[in-house]
Each structure stands twice: as C-alpha cells, then as structure tokens.
Scaffold this motif. Structure first.
Motif, mmCIF file in Angstrom:
data_model
loop_
_atom_site.group_PDB
_atom_site.id
_atom_site.type_symbol
_atom_site.label_atom_id
_atom_site.label_comp_id
_atom_site.label_asym_id
_atom_site.label_seq_id
_atom_site.Cartn_x
_atom_site.Cartn_y
_atom_site.Cartn_z
ATOM 1 N N ILE A 35 0.836 -1.193 0.000
ATOM 2 C CA ILE A 35 0.000 0.000 0.000
ATOM 3 C C ILE A 35 0.875 1.248 0.000
ATOM 4 N N HIS A 36 0.551 2.169 -0.912
ATOM 5 C CA HIS A 36 1.177 3.485 -0.971
ATOM 6 C C HIS A 36 0.094 4.486 -0.595
ATOM 7 N N HIS A 37 0.421 5.462 0.248
ATOM 8 C CA HIS A 37 -0.578 6.403 0.737
ATOM 9 C C HIS A 37 -0.276 7.819 0.279
ATOM 10 N N ALA A 38 -1.277 8.467 -0.307
ATOM 11 C CA ALA A 38 -1.200 9.880 -0.664
ATOM 12 C C ALA A 38 -2.244 10.629 0.153
ATOM 13 N N LYS A 39 -1.852 11.776 0.697
ATOM 14 C CA LYS A 39 -2.753 12.558 1.550
ATOM 15 C C LYS A 39 -3.473 13.668 0.792
ATOM 16 N N ASN A 40 -3.142 13.854 -0.476
ATOM 17 C CA ASN A 40 -3.835 14.830 -1.313
ATOM 18 C C ASN A 40 -3.640 14.437 -2.776
ATOM 19 N N GLY A 41 -4.361 15.120 -3.663
ATOM 20 C CA GLY A 41 -4.300 14.762 -5.078
ATOM 21 C C GLY A 41 -2.947 14.975 -5.715
ATOM 22 N N GLN A 42 -2.263 16.038 -5.315
ATOM 23 C CA GLN A 42 -0.936 16.295 -5.880
ATOM 24 C C GLN A 42 0.040 15.192 -5.493
ATOM 25 N N GLU A 43 -0.012 14.775 -4.239
ATOM 26 C CA GLU A 43 0.857 13.688 -3.777
ATOM 27 C C GLU A 43 0.522 12.378 -4.494
ATOM 28 N N ALA A 44 -0.756 12.150 -4.774
ATOM 29 C CA ALA A 44 -1.164 10.938 -5.494
ATOM 30 C C ALA A 44 -0.513 10.887 -6.869
ATOM 31 N N ILE A 45 -0.519 12.011 -7.564
ATOM 32 C CA ILE A 45 0.096 12.070 -8.891
ATOM 33 C C ILE A 45 1.598 11.821 -8.788
ATOM 34 N N GLU A 46 2.245 12.446 -7.823
ATOM 35 C CA GLU A 46 3.688 12.281 -7.646
ATOM 36 C C GLU A 46 4.052 10.841 -7.299
ATOM 37 N N ILE A 47 3.295 10.212 -6.410
ATOM 38 C CA ILE A 47 3.564 8.813 -6.050
ATOM 39 C C ILE A 47 3.350 7.922 -7.274
ATOM 40 N N PHE A 48 2.284 8.179 -8.022
ATOM 41 C CA PHE A 48 2.007 7.359 -9.198
ATOM 42 C C PHE A 48 3.147 7.453 -10.210
ATOM 43 N N ARG A 49 3.669 8.649 -10.407
ATOM 44 C CA ARG A 49 4.796 8.829 -11.337
ATOM 45 C C ARG A 49 6.047 8.098 -10.859
ATOM 46 N N SER A 50 6.274 8.096 -9.543
ATOM 47 C CA SER A 50 7.524 7.537 -9.013
ATOM 48 C C SER A 50 7.452 6.031 -8.743
ATOM 49 N N GLN A 51 6.262 5.457 -8.751
ATOM 50 C CA GLN A 51 6.081 4.025 -8.474
ATOM 51 C C GLN A 51 5.494 3.341 -9.710
ATOM 52 N N PRO A 52 6.322 2.784 -10.569
ATOM 53 C CA PRO A 52 5.814 2.211 -11.820
ATOM 54 C C PRO A 52 4.992 0.934 -11.643
ATOM 55 N N LYS A 53 4.931 0.405 -10.436
ATOM 56 C CA LYS A 53 4.233 -0.869 -10.232
ATOM 57 C C LYS A 53 2.830 -0.711 -9.660
ATOM 58 N N ILE A 54 2.228 0.469 -9.679
ATOM 59 C CA ILE A 54 0.883 0.657 -9.132
ATOM 60 C C ILE A 54 -0.120 -0.094 -10.017
ATOM 61 N N ASP A 55 -0.851 -1.036 -9.387
ATOM 62 C CA ASP A 55 -1.820 -1.854 -10.121
ATOM 63 C C ASP A 55 -3.246 -1.327 -10.012
ATOM 64 N N LEU A 56 -3.513 -0.536 -8.962
ATOM 65 C CA LEU A 56 -4.869 -0.048 -8.697
ATOM 66 C C LEU A 56 -4.770 1.222 -7.875
ATOM 67 N N VAL A 57 -5.685 2.161 -8.132
ATOM 68 C CA VAL A 57 -5.751 3.395 -7.357
ATOM 69 C C VAL A 57 -7.136 3.481 -6.715
ATOM 70 N N LEU A 58 -7.161 3.681 -5.392
ATOM 71 C CA LEU A 58 -8.390 4.018 -4.687
ATOM 72 C C LEU A 58 -8.304 5.514 -4.411
ATOM 73 N N MET A 59 -9.182 6.293 -5.017
ATOM 74 C CA MET A 59 -9.072 7.747 -5.022
ATOM 75 C C MET A 59 -10.247 8.390 -4.295
ATOM 76 N N ASP A 60 -9.935 9.155 -3.247
ATOM 77 C CA ASP A 60 -10.952 9.956 -2.566
ATOM 78 C C ASP A 60 -11.346 11.104 -3.483
ATOM 79 N N ALA A 61 -12.627 11.368 -3.587
ATOM 80 C CA ALA A 61 -13.103 12.422 -4.477
ATOM 81 C C ALA A 61 -12.763 13.819 -3.974
ATOM 82 N N MET A 62 -12.871 14.028 -2.672
ATOM 83 C CA MET A 62 -12.698 15.358 -2.087
ATOM 84 C C MET A 62 -11.406 15.406 -1.286
ATOM 85 N N MET A 63 -10.348 15.996 -1.875
ATOM 86 C CA MET A 63 -9.051 16.101 -1.203
ATOM 87 C C MET A 63 -8.493 17.505 -1.389
#
Length: 91
Positions: A35-63
């Motif tokens: 599990i990789h954790h992002a606390k906001n949308g910008q961090e989610a994008i940055e983690i996704f870019r830096s972790q090429p092995k992400i298989d699924l994203v669970l995304m909170d709508a309001m961040m």
C-alpha cells in the motif's frame, strides 16, 4: 476462511482522512498487498509517477490541493489502463 495472496500487487490509496485510510489499510492487510498512501491529489500524482508498479488506485473524491477527479485525469494521462476506483465519505 482462505485469504487471497496479492503480495505482488501495489495499490495507491489517495485519502486525506486518516481514519478512512486506516480502515482501508486494515481491510487489505491480510491480502499482503503493498500500500502506498497519498494525503492529497498532488501527492497521489507524484507517487504514481515515481512508483511504476501501481496496479490499482483508490481515489478519494474530495481532497486538498488537487481533488480526486483532477488527480484521476492526470494519472490516466500517465497510464490510461490503470484502474481507478473513486471513493467518497461525503453524505
């Protein structure tokens, strides 16, 4: 009860509410998934870019910073095929 082994899978949970994140982490713990954790949308994008092995994203709508909808659009521009499940605790 048999637990499925997902130890080779990586999931990004983008959730700013720590209680909601802890619930998801606890619920998925037995699967062995990384599990990789992002606390906001910008961090989610940055983690996704830096972790090429992400298989699924669970995304909170309001961040904060970037909401889940915009973060999802940007993630899909990076990798169109990654599944994204939008979540909300908003009533």
């Amino acid at each position: 009860m048999q637990t499925i082994d997902f130890s080779s899978f990586h999931i990004l949970i983008a959730e700013d509410n720590i209680e909601n994140f802890d619930y998801l982490r606890y619920s998925l713990k037995k699967t062995g998934i990384t599990i990789h954790h992002a606390k906001n949308g910008q961090e989610a994008i940055e983690i996704f870019r830096s972790q090429p092995k992400i298989d699924l994203v669970l995304m909170d709508a309001m961040m904060p910073l970037i909401d889940g909808f915009e973060a999802t659009r940007r993630i899909k521009k990076i990798e169109a095929e990654v599944p994204v499940i939008m979540l909300t605790a908003y009533v």
